[in-house]
Scaffold this motif. Sequence first.
Motif, short mmCIF file in Angstrom:
data_model
loop_
_atom_site.label_atom_id
_atom_site.label_comp_id
_atom_site.label_asym_id
_atom_site.label_seq_id
_atom_site.Cartn_x
_atom_site.Cartn_y
_atom_site.Cartn_z
N LEU A 113 -2.97 -2.39 -4.60
CA LEU A 113 -3.09 -1.33 -3.60
C LEU A 113 -4.26 -0.41 -3.94
O LEU A 113 -4.57 -0.22 -5.13
CB LEU A 113 -1.78 -0.54 -3.54
CG LEU A 113 -0.58 -1.29 -2.96
CD1 LEU A 113 0.69 -0.47 -3.13
CD2 LEU A 113 -0.79 -1.65 -1.50
N PRO A 114 -4.98 0.09 -2.91
CA PRO A 114 -4.60 0.17 -1.50
C PRO A 114 -4.91 -1.07 -0.66
O PRO A 114 -4.59 -1.07 0.53
CB PRO A 114 -5.42 1.37 -1.01
CG PRO A 114 -6.66 1.32 -1.84
CD PRO A 114 -6.20 0.89 -3.20
N ARG A 117 -2.03 -3.78 2.08
CA ARG A 117 -0.76 -3.19 2.49
C ARG A 117 -0.19 -4.06 3.60
O ARG A 117 -0.93 -4.58 4.44
CB ARG A 117 -0.97 -1.77 3.02
CG ARG A 117 -1.41 -0.77 1.95
CD ARG A 117 -1.82 0.54 2.60
NE ARG A 117 -2.21 1.53 1.60
CZ ARG A 117 -3.13 2.47 1.80
NH1 ARG A 117 -3.75 2.55 2.96
NH2 ARG A 117 -3.43 3.34 0.84
N LYS A 143 5.03 6.67 4.60
CA LYS A 143 4.00 5.75 5.10
C LYS A 143 4.12 4.41 4.39
O LYS A 143 4.45 4.36 3.20
CB LYS A 143 2.60 6.35 4.89
CG LYS A 143 2.38 7.64 5.67
CD LYS A 143 0.98 8.18 5.44
CE LYS A 143 0.74 9.45 6.24
NZ LYS A 143 -0.61 10.02 6.00
N ASP A 145 3.53 1.46 2.21
CA ASP A 145 2.73 1.05 1.05
C ASP A 145 1.63 2.05 0.68
O ASP A 145 0.57 1.66 0.20
CB ASP A 145 2.09 -0.34 1.29
CG ASP A 145 3.12 -1.43 1.54
OD1 ASP A 145 4.27 -1.26 1.09
OD2 ASP A 145 2.79 -2.44 2.19
N GLU A 146 1.87 3.34 0.88
CA GLU A 146 0.82 4.32 0.61
C GLU A 146 1.20 5.35 -0.46
O GLU A 146 0.47 6.31 -0.69
CB GLU A 146 0.43 5.05 1.91
CG GLU A 146 -0.26 4.15 2.91
CD GLU A 146 -0.83 4.90 4.10
OE1 GLU A 146 -1.14 6.10 3.94
OE2 GLU A 146 -0.96 4.29 5.18
N ASN A 148 2.27 7.08 -4.28
CA ASN A 148 1.55 7.20 -5.54
C ASN A 148 1.81 6.00 -6.46
O ASN A 148 2.94 5.56 -6.62
CB ASN A 148 1.96 8.48 -6.27
CG ASN A 148 1.37 9.73 -5.63
OD1 ASN A 148 0.55 9.64 -4.72
ND2 ASN A 148 1.79 10.88 -6.10
N GLN A 195 -3.12 6.79 -4.52
CA GLN A 195 -3.90 5.59 -4.30
C GLN A 195 -5.35 5.97 -4.01
O GLN A 195 -5.61 6.99 -3.37
CB GLN A 195 -3.34 4.79 -3.13
CG GLN A 195 -1.97 4.20 -3.41
CD GLN A 195 -1.50 3.24 -2.34
OE1 GLN A 195 -2.29 2.63 -1.64
NE2 GLN A 195 -0.18 3.10 -2.21
N SER A 197 -8.85 6.44 -2.34
CA SER A 197 -9.19 6.58 -0.93
C SER A 197 -10.23 5.53 -0.55
O SER A 197 -11.34 5.51 -1.10
CB SER A 197 -9.75 7.99 -0.67
OG SER A 197 -10.08 8.13 0.69
N PRO A 201 -9.45 -0.23 3.99
CA PRO A 201 -8.68 -1.13 3.11
C PRO A 201 -8.35 -2.44 3.83
O PRO A 201 -8.17 -2.46 5.05
CB PRO A 201 -7.40 -0.33 2.81
CG PRO A 201 -7.29 0.66 3.93
CD PRO A 201 -8.69 0.97 4.35
N ASN A 203 -6.14 -5.37 5.13
CA ASN A 203 -4.75 -5.35 5.59
C ASN A 203 -4.07 -6.70 5.44
O ASN A 203 -4.73 -7.74 5.37
CB ASN A 203 -4.69 -4.90 7.06
CG ASN A 203 -4.98 -3.43 7.23
OD1 ASN A 203 -4.34 -2.59 6.60
ND2 ASN A 203 -5.95 -3.09 8.06
#
Length: 314
Positions: A113-114, A117, A143, A145-146, A148, A195, A197, A201, A203
Motif C-alpha cells: 500500500l498505497p 487497494r 476508507k 485500504d487507506e 495507517n 500511507q 501520498s 495509486p 488500483n
Amino acid sequence: MKSLKVVFFGTPEFAKNSLKAIHESHHEVAGVVTVADKASGRGQKINESPVKTYAVDNNLRVFQPEKLRNPEFLNEIRNLNADVFVVVAFRMMPKILFEMPEMGTFNLHASLLPDYRGAAPINYAIINGEKKTGATTFFINEKIDEGNILLQEEIEISADENAGMLHDRLMEMGAKLVVKTLDGLADNSIQEKPQPSVEHPKNAFKIFKEDTRINWNMNSESIHNFVRGMSPYPCAFTTIKIGEDEKSLKIYEGKFEIYAHEKTPGSLEIDKNQFKIYTKDGAYFPEELQLEGKKRMNVKAFLNGFQHFDSISR
C-alpha cells in the motif's frame, strides 16, 4: 512477551493461514467471525468457509452474523473484551465494530500500500508486470485500504509466476506478518505511519467476468501477463468459432514470441503440434487451456481432439 486477546475476521483459505498462525502463537483467539454457511454446487451442498472449518476443528468460538450491525452480535463481540481485532479477506466493517477494541482493528492486505487497494491486488500486480509486491498490515478506518501502516514486507515476483502461485507465497508471508504485527503491538514497538501520498495509486478493483476477456490487440508480453494474472482464477478467456458455434476458451498458461508480421491480431494458425494466436507484435502460444464444456488439458491433448477452428472472436 505480553499475550493479546484477539477476535479474528476472515473467510477464505488466505485468511485461514493467518488464523492458524495466531492460534499457534502465544496470543489468544477469543472469537472468530466469518460468513454464513452457503449452499452451492449441483446438489446445493452446504459449505463452510475455510476459516470456519479451521475454527471448529480447533474448538474456537465462531460467529456468523448475517449483518455486522446486528445489536445482539455487537454485544456478544463486545463482551469478549478483546485487545485487538484482526481482519484478513473479510468484508467492509462498520465503524461501530472496528472501533470497538482498545488497540483498534488491523487488516492484512496483499500489496505494498498505497498501490493496489481493492479486491484483487495479487491479480493486478502480475497483470501490470510488476517485479515485486508484498503485504501490508494497517489500521482500518472508514476508507477502503487507506489506514495507517503498521508493517510491510516485500517479495519478488518471478517471470512466469501466476496469480495462484503468488497467492500461496503471500498467504504464508502474510500469516507471519500478522503475528509479527501482534507482537509489535503487544510490546509497543510499532510506530504506525500514514500511507505515502501518491497522486495516482495503482488500483485493484474487483474482477468481473467481462474483465477476463483477452484483448489480442495488446502486445505479446501484456497478453502473457494478463493470462498469468488471471490464472488459475478467475482465468483469462477468449471465444473461438467452431463451425457455426461460438465457444468460450479459457487459457491458463502459455508463452509468447515477439516478431514483425502482417497478420490480424487474434488470427489463428493451428497444426497437430502448435496452436498460435497472433498479437499486435508477435504471437501467443497457449499451453494449458479449457474449451467450454470440456476439461482442462495441455495443448497437445487439446489439439488431438480439436483442430478445426475458424477464428478467434474479438
